[in-house]
Design a protein around this motif. Sequence first.
Motif, PDB file in Angstrom:
ATOM      1  N   ARG A 147       0.873  -1.191   0.000  1.00  0.00           N
ATOM      2  CA  ARG A 147       0.000   0.000   0.000  1.00  0.00           C
ATOM      3  C   ARG A 147       0.902   1.230   0.000  1.00  0.00           C
ATOM      4  NH1 ARG A 147       0.045   4.196   1.953  1.00  0.00           N
ATOM      5  NH2 ARG A 147      -0.613   4.051   4.092  1.00  0.00           N
ATOM      6  N   THR A 264       0.629   9.104  11.524  1.00  0.00           N
ATOM      7  CA  THR A 264      -0.388   9.943  10.894  1.00  0.00           C
ATOM      8  C   THR A 264      -1.343  10.496  11.940  1.00  0.00           C
ATOM      9  OG1 THR A 264      -0.288   8.559   8.946  1.00  0.00           O
ATOM     10  CG2 THR A 264      -2.205   9.980   9.140  1.00  0.00           C
ATOM     11  N   PHE A 291     -13.212  10.626   6.423  1.00  0.00           N
ATOM     12  CA  PHE A 291     -13.567  10.039   5.129  1.00  0.00           C
ATOM     13  C   PHE A 291     -12.419   9.111   4.738  1.00  0.00           C
ATOM     14  CE2 PHE A 291     -13.673   9.958   0.465  1.00  0.00           C
ATOM     15  CZ  PHE A 291     -14.976   9.528   0.278  1.00  0.00           C
ATOM     16  N   ALA A 295      -5.982   2.446   7.622  1.00  0.00           N
ATOM     17  CA  ALA A 295      -4.930   2.562   8.633  1.00  0.00           C
ATOM     18  C   ALA A 295      -4.854   3.993   9.157  1.00  0.00           C
ATOM     19  CB  ALA A 295      -3.590   2.139   8.027  1.00  0.00           C
ATOM     20  N   ALA A 296      -4.759   4.960   8.247  1.00  0.00           N
ATOM     21  CA  ALA A 296      -4.588   6.347   8.672  1.00  0.00           C
ATOM     22  C   ALA A 296      -5.856   6.869   9.356  1.00  0.00           C
ATOM     23  CB  ALA A 296      -4.218   7.221   7.475  1.00  0.00           C
ATOM     24  N   ASP A 326     -16.685   5.230   4.907  1.00  0.00           N
ATOM     25  CA  ASP A 326     -15.688   4.453   4.156  1.00  0.00           C
ATOM     26  C   ASP A 326     -16.290   4.111   2.792  1.00  0.00           C
ATOM     27  OD1 ASP A 326     -12.865   3.333   5.016  1.00  0.00           O
ATOM     28  OD2 ASP A 326     -13.771   1.825   3.709  1.00  0.00           O
ATOM     29  N   ARG A 327     -15.712   3.138   2.090  1.00  0.00           N
ATOM     30  CA  ARG A 327     -16.118   2.899   0.692  1.00  0.00           C
ATOM     31  C   ARG A 327     -17.591   2.529   0.557  1.00  0.00           C
ATOM     32  NH1 ARG A 327     -12.796  -0.172  -2.244  1.00  0.00           N
ATOM     33  NH2 ARG A 327     -11.009  -0.131  -0.884  1.00  0.00           N
ATOM     34  N   ASN A 410      -2.190  11.180  -0.185  1.00  0.00           N
ATOM     35  CA  ASN A 410      -1.017  11.373  -1.038  1.00  0.00           C
ATOM     36  C   ASN A 410      -1.012  10.316  -2.141  1.00  0.00           C
ATOM     37  OD1 ASN A 410       0.223  13.443   0.510  1.00  0.00           O
ATOM     38  ND2 ASN A 410       0.962  11.925   1.953  1.00  0.00           N
ATOM     39  N   VAL A 446       0.141  18.740   6.155  1.00  0.00           N
ATOM     40  CA  VAL A 446      -0.001  17.822   7.286  1.00  0.00           C
ATOM     41  C   VAL A 446       0.738  16.547   6.918  1.00  0.00           C
ATOM     42  CG1 VAL A 446      -1.648  16.722   8.840  1.00  0.00           C
ATOM     43  CG2 VAL A 446      -2.315  18.769   7.580  1.00  0.00           C
ATOM     44  N   ASN A 448       3.531  13.414   7.971  1.00  0.00           N
ATOM     45  CA  ASN A 448       4.101  12.666   9.099  1.00  0.00           C
ATOM     46  C   ASN A 448       5.536  13.044   9.423  1.00  0.00           C
ATOM     47  OD1 ASN A 448       1.760  11.411   8.542  1.00  0.00           O
ATOM     48  ND2 ASN A 448       2.533   9.336   8.785  1.00  0.00           N
TER      49      ASN A 448
HETATM   50  P1  NAI Z   1      -5.780   2.291   3.625  1.00  0.00           P
HETATM   51  O1  NAI Z   1      -5.849   1.550   2.361  1.00  0.00           O
HETATM   52  O2  NAI Z   1      -5.512   1.553   4.894  1.00  0.00           O
HETATM   53  O3  NAI Z   1      -7.155   3.097   3.844  1.00  0.00           O
HETATM   54  C1  NAI Z   1      -7.895   3.703   2.840  1.00  0.00           C
HETATM   55  C2  NAI Z   1      -9.347   3.643   3.280  1.00  0.00           C
HETATM   56  O4  NAI Z   1     -10.120   4.380   2.356  1.00  0.00           O
HETATM   57  C3  NAI Z   1      -9.878   2.217   3.310  1.00  0.00           C
HETATM   58  O5  NAI Z   1     -10.570   1.962   4.509  1.00  0.00           O
HETATM   59  C4  NAI Z   1     -10.784   2.189   2.106  1.00  0.00           C
HETATM   60  O6  NAI Z   1     -11.847   1.263   2.242  1.00  0.00           O
HETATM   61  C5  NAI Z   1     -11.266   3.624   2.087  1.00  0.00           C
HETATM   62  N1  NAI Z   1     -11.856   3.983   0.808  1.00  0.00           N
HETATM   63  C6  NAI Z   1     -11.544   3.523  -0.428  1.00  0.00           C
HETATM   64  N2  NAI Z   1     -12.386   4.047  -1.340  1.00  0.00           N
HETATM   65  C7  NAI Z   1     -13.221   4.868  -0.681  1.00  0.00           C
HETATM   66  C8  NAI Z   1     -14.309   5.695  -1.069  1.00  0.00           C
HETATM   67  N3  NAI Z   1     -14.679   5.784  -2.337  1.00  0.00           N
HETATM   68  N4  NAI Z   1     -14.943   6.390  -0.113  1.00  0.00           N
HETATM   69  C9  NAI Z   1     -14.567   6.319   1.182  1.00  0.00           C
HETATM   70  N5  NAI Z   1     -13.561   5.543   1.623  1.00  0.00           N
HETATM   71  C10 NAI Z   1     -12.891   4.836   0.699  1.00  0.00           C
HETATM   72  O7  NAI Z   1      -4.704   3.434   3.415  1.00  0.00           O
HETATM   73  P2  NAI Z   1      -4.132   4.444   4.502  1.00  0.00           P
HETATM   74  O8  NAI Z   1      -2.814   3.992   4.988  1.00  0.00           O
HETATM   75  O9  NAI Z   1      -5.161   4.720   5.517  1.00  0.00           O
HETATM   76  O10 NAI Z   1      -3.871   5.726   3.599  1.00  0.00           O
HETATM   77  C11 NAI Z   1      -4.948   6.400   2.969  1.00  0.00           C
HETATM   78  C12 NAI Z   1      -4.456   7.667   2.320  1.00  0.00           C
HETATM   79  O11 NAI Z   1      -3.962   8.547   3.309  1.00  0.00           O
HETATM   80  C13 NAI Z   1      -3.314   7.438   1.334  1.00  0.00           C
HETATM   81  O12 NAI Z   1      -3.514   8.211   0.176  1.00  0.00           O
HETATM   82  C14 NAI Z   1      -2.100   7.919   2.063  1.00  0.00           C
HETATM   83  O13 NAI Z   1      -1.141   8.453   1.195  1.00  0.00           O
HETATM   84  C15 NAI Z   1      -2.683   8.995   2.917  1.00  0.00           C
HETATM   85  N6  NAI Z   1      -1.853   9.232   4.095  1.00  0.00           N
HETATM   86  C16 NAI Z   1      -1.394  10.507   4.280  1.00  0.00           C
HETATM   87  C17 NAI Z   1      -0.549  10.785   5.308  1.00  0.00           C
HETATM   88  C18 NAI Z   1      -0.044  12.163   5.523  1.00  0.00           C
HETATM   89  O14 NAI Z   1       0.954  12.364   6.180  1.00  0.00           O
HETATM   90  N7  NAI Z   1      -0.673  13.164   4.990  1.00  0.00           N
HETATM   91  C19 NAI Z   1      -0.074   9.730   6.202  1.00  0.00           C
HETATM   92  C20 NAI Z   1      -0.659   8.424   5.957  1.00  0.00           C
HETATM   93  C21 NAI Z   1      -1.517   8.212   4.912  1.00  0.00           C
END
Ligand code: NAI
Length: 540
Positions: A147, A264, A291, A295-296, A326-327, A410, A446, A448
């Motif tokens: 991921r 995060t 939204f 994980a984050a 969520d999705r 991101n 914002v 990490n």
């Molecule tokens: P993840 O894959 O664990 O979570 C993504 C979530 O979004 C899942 O629960 C998924 O079901 C949901 N999702 C997918 N399609 C959707 C939709 N159409 N509507 C609503 N929810 C939907 O990934 P993670 O680690 O949580 O990261 C998610 C995003 O956050 C990534 O783009 C990552 O780059 C970003 N992120 C940004 C950080 C920062 O420092 N700004 C730090 C960590 C993550």
Amino acid sequence: MPCHLAARALLADPLTNKGTAFSEAERDAFGLHGLLPPHVGTLEGQIARRRRALDGMGNSFQRYAFLRDLQDSNEVLFHALVQSDLPHMLPLVYTPTVGEACERFSEIWRRSRGLFLSYPNRHRMAEILADPAYDRVKVIVVSDGERILGLGDQGAGGMGIPIGKLALYTACAGFHPAEVLPIMLDVGTDNDARREDPLYIGWREPRVRGAQYDEFIEMFVSAIEQRLPGVLLQWEDFAGKNAYDLLARYRHRLLSFNDDIQGTAATAVGTLLGGIHRTGIPLTQHKFLLFGAGAAGSGIAQMLLDVLVAEGLDKAAARARIWAVDRDGLIVSDMADLPPQQRPLARERSELAHWHSSGGMAHPDLYETIANIRPTVLIGASGQFGAFDERSIRTMADHCEHPVIFPLSNPISRAEANPADVLAWTDGRAIVGSGSPFGIPGVTQVNNVYVFPGVGLGALVAGVHEISDGMFIAAARCLGQLGGSNGSILPEISALRDVARQVAIAVAKQAMSEGLAASLADSEIEKAITAAMWEPAYCD
Ligand code: NAI
């Protein structure tokens, strides 16, 4: 300087190479005459030369590849260059460029950096780690590439992330390059485009999953425990379920944390704490809408719950202030197969009885949820480009003078909204934070990077055996108090070294207050943390 190294080996090793900055005396001693041009340069002069080369390049990806080559040939110069201009260098060595770098990692593969521990080589882990080059390692960032940012499975190309994050450990928290080790656990990839790419450098098999995967990870953790006891290990960009499972399985056994979940959370909550006073609404009276609760998102929600409770709400009241979409729409408790981390966020179906619904859908979408709950804070961690549409944002702003809106995903191609649009749709009233840098005045990045280098530094200097939730909350509170300038909630990127130092101090103090580390006077902690931070400079 290890005198036994032959001249060519000195130049070839990025940890010893000084390029034109080798002095006449060193050229005499190591037989370097002729291998270098006659000019004896300085670090400053070398930085200027590399900056000119960077300025002449056409795009960020070329600059990334150039900087990676530099890192692999001269670490001091690479880090001195990065530190000489963090605001311009960070987006090149890390987000957003690192996203494309992972996708195209195989194209720019040149020299080895870090470790690729692949499934077919699993029986060789101890042998690989035995190399004395790893004797000094204090921090590992490890990924299995499933991921990568919001870009999904990049297989072995995901190695760009551990390499980038560790460059930031050095740039911000002052870890010496010999103290950091990026590791890619190559268990295959389910990304067909990667597997079918003739240039792909990884193991061309579908991902190993289930018991075999768990066994592989266990072999890895055991090998690390044996070879590098006390090392700090950062789990990075594992897919949702694995991210949670591995954290739960190993966080009390190995000094480790998951940056996507905990880092995060601390960064987002810290930024919220810093920005919330601008809304005129106390933290405990805000309504938070997540939204994307992966994980984050779930990590942010969990920390918010903890902070709301610490601020005086009981658990039920804290839960009542947080919603998550969520999705499949708003998360409600009758949804089948809710993952454990989403269950505390689930609302009861009965709460929706009086909601206005345009589509009559079983699970309200983002717009319907906004229209009904009227949130004051909206945080996107979904990886869904453009998901914060005009109608939703305008509706939020109708009910709230200063809505807090953080499209955190991101890279930019996955951001829920362009901050410029959010500002336009809210007549400039929104308090906006984005995951990637958009370069828009008043918009906070914002990221990490404000937290993880300081957490790692504080934990290692304090000498803890595990990192508690309280230590992450301490990092968040510290970040929230640092203050920004030019409309940003957080300090400028150029101040990241001081941010890491402050966060490290807060984290170490928290560890001591929880009895996880031996007590020291405040001045001693501060001295120890400052002393642990390496500055890139050539040794004589
Ligand atoms: P993840 O894959 O664990 O979570 C993504 C979530 O979004 C899942 O629960 C998924 O079901 C949901 N999702 C997918 N399609 C959707 C939709 N159409 N509507 C609503 N929810 C939907 O990934 P993670 O680690 O949580 O990261 C998610 C995003 O956050 C990534 O783009 C990552 O780059 C970003 N992120 C940004 C950080 C920062 O420092 N700004 C730090 C960590 C993550």
